[in-house]
Design an enzyme around this catalytic site. Structure first.
Site, PDB file in Angstrom:
ATOM      1  N   LEU A  63       0.817  -1.208   0.000  1.00  0.00           N
ATOM      2  CA  LEU A  63       0.000   0.000   0.000  1.00  0.00           C
ATOM      3  C   LEU A  63       0.858   1.269   0.000  1.00  0.00           C
ATOM      4  O   LEU A  63       0.318   2.375  -0.080  1.00  0.00           O
ATOM      5  CB  LEU A  63      -0.968  -0.003   1.184  1.00  0.00           C
TER       6      LEU A  63
ATOM      7  N   ASP B 109       0.140  -9.638  -4.909  1.00  0.00           N
ATOM      8  CA  ASP B 109       1.395  -8.875  -4.845  1.00  0.00           C
ATOM      9  C   ASP B 109       1.197  -7.497  -5.475  1.00  0.00           C
ATOM     10  O   ASP B 109       2.043  -6.997  -6.227  1.00  0.00           O
ATOM     11  CB  ASP B 109       2.540  -9.628  -5.526  1.00  0.00           C
TER      12      ASP B 109
ATOM     13  N   HIS C  42       3.274   1.537  -8.917  1.00  0.00           N
ATOM     14  CA  HIS C  42       4.360   2.457  -9.276  1.00  0.00           C
ATOM     15  C   HIS C  42       3.775   3.544 -10.162  1.00  0.00           C
ATOM     16  O   HIS C  42       2.838   3.296 -10.933  1.00  0.00           O
ATOM     17  CB  HIS C  42       5.480   1.728 -10.021  1.00  0.00           C
TER      18      HIS C  42
END
Length: 427
Positions: A65, A307, A311
């Site tokens: 997070l 997962d 970005h």
């Protein structure tokens, strides 16, 4: 909190061996009753979910997070919004924040902020070592008191096996699992995709599957030595899955997860130098993808987890070798998992088991991952047949780094409920 009756869905709950058209009665944030034809008079609010599938809320035990420290990529609020839009009611967030979640102060910050946002459960995973440096064991006991559910150094795998042994022993004393990013970092150093003929053809330095397999075997051996309970994250190779299978036969306390991108995509997704197809571990061969699917089918792989690794666009909009590893996973988790059902690898009930009940069990949460009366009313409702294009507008994350952007998907979340409260609705 008002009572609510969800009418007519196909209810799927492996914890009760239920897969049938039923009604679900909720009151005061808890499941009260599951039965056929519960009268409308039993609840203050009626929601018609006929034609849809209703399951215990999805529990994603491997997420990032980015909060605190990297809020331009994601924060607890945006991550929670993205999660519930994907039908996810509980997430475990990894410790690679800034500051690192290696002490109770950071743990409390995450929990308190998540409670203020109030959209989904956020269960912090504490660091195994201080600063994720692999040099000194973190304050595991104090973090457990503050609310962590597991420990992990995630991408920074400790190289010191003696320290790892001591850390496993220490974590074991608190009854929590160790989440292992199993990798020999000396062997994978400098690599950016799966090592093989394609990496040679593209001129991209490779990461051999042996890096993951050697790391997996080491972690299993230390778990066997200490009796600790380990969960191996994002398994991607045939060899690692074989080692896990053997360890389970030997009675080692090991579980593992496979991500949707590792059971869906091969290294061919990198051929166009798409940095959104760059993740760690990297996308592997078609044979590895098939091994991941079969491992989920046979039960060698216990859990499906994302997962989720946000970005920014700027970070990914560089040459392949300079881009960070990772993709977001919340928006595509359910439709890609449903592909395993359509392709005959899993039954619907088995898919729910791997998305909900089993991950809840691994983190010692008995009141989620189930629809048993008295459990928390965390619920995911979806249309398995609805097709949609994954657009930027549908993604609630701050980041858009997914190779599935602009691609058609099938299986859409229609309603997400947490503690009896509707936190996402799409009808």
């Amino acid at each position: 909190m008002d009572s609510c009756l969800l009418k007519g869905a196909l209810v799927v709950d492996p914890s009760q061996q239920i897969e049938s058209r039923m009604d679900v009665l909720i009151d005061n944030g808890r499941i009260v009753k599951i039965d056929r034809n519960i009268p409308n008079s039993a609840a203050a609010r009626i929601i018609d979910v006929s034609g849809l599938v209703l399951m215990p809320g999805i529990v994603d035990i491997h997420t990032h997070l980015r909060d605190p420290g990297y809020e331009w990529k994601e924060d607890i609020e945006s991550g929670s919004l993205c999660a519930v839009a994907g039908g996810i009611t509980s997430v475990c967030c990894m410790a690679n924040t800034d500051p690192v979640n290696d002490n109770p102060s950071v743990t409390r910050y995450i929990i308190e902020k998540a409670e203020k946002v109030g959209l989904c459960d956020v269960f912090p995973v504490g660091a195994l070592t201080k600063g994720l440096k692999g040099e000194e064991i973190a304050e595991i006991g104090r973090m457990v008191e503050a609310g962590i559910v597991a420990v992990s150094d995630d991408g920074e795998t400790p190289r010191d096996s003696r320290l790892l042994r001591n850390a496993f022993d220490y974590a074991k004393s608190f009854g929590i699992p160790i989440f292992c990013h199993s990798e020999d970092k000396t062997l994978s150093a400098g690599g950016h995709m799966n090592e093989g003929w394609l990496s040679t053809y593209l001129g991209i330095p490779g990461i051999p599957p042996e890096a993951e397999e050697i790391g997996t075997i080491r972690d299993i051996k230390i778990a066997k030595l200490t009796g600790a309970r380990i969960h191996i994250c994002h398994v991607s190779t045939r060899g690692a899955l074989k080692a896990i299978e053997q360890a389970k036969k030997e009675g080692v306390k090991v579980t593992c997860e496979v991500t949707p991108h590792h059971f869906t995509l091969t290294e061919e997704a990198v051929r166009s130098f798409d940095t959104n197809a760059k993740m760690a571990p990297p996308l592997r061969t078609a044979e590895d993808v098939e091994a991941c699917r079969k491992a989920l089918k046979t039960g060698i792989a216990d859990v499906i987890a994302t997962d989720h690794a946000p970005h920014s666009v700027d970070e990914k909009m560089v040459e392949f070798n300079y881009a960070p590893f990772g993709i977001i996973g919340f928006p595509s988790l359910l439709p890609l998992s449903l592909n395993l059902v359509r392709d005959g690898y899993l039954t619907l009930s088995q898919m729910v088991e791997k998305l909900s009940r089993k991950p809840a069990e691994i983190i010692n949460k008995k009141d989620i991952g189930t629809l048993k009366p008295g459990s928390r009313a965390n619920i995911t409702v979806f249309d398995p047949d609805e097709e949609f294009i994954l657009t930027e507008e549908l993604i609630k994350s701050k980041s858009r780094n997914t190779p599935f952007l602009g691609k058609p998907l099938k299986g859409k979340v229609k309603l997400t409920i947490r503690n009896g409260k509707i936190v996402f609705k799409d009808f």
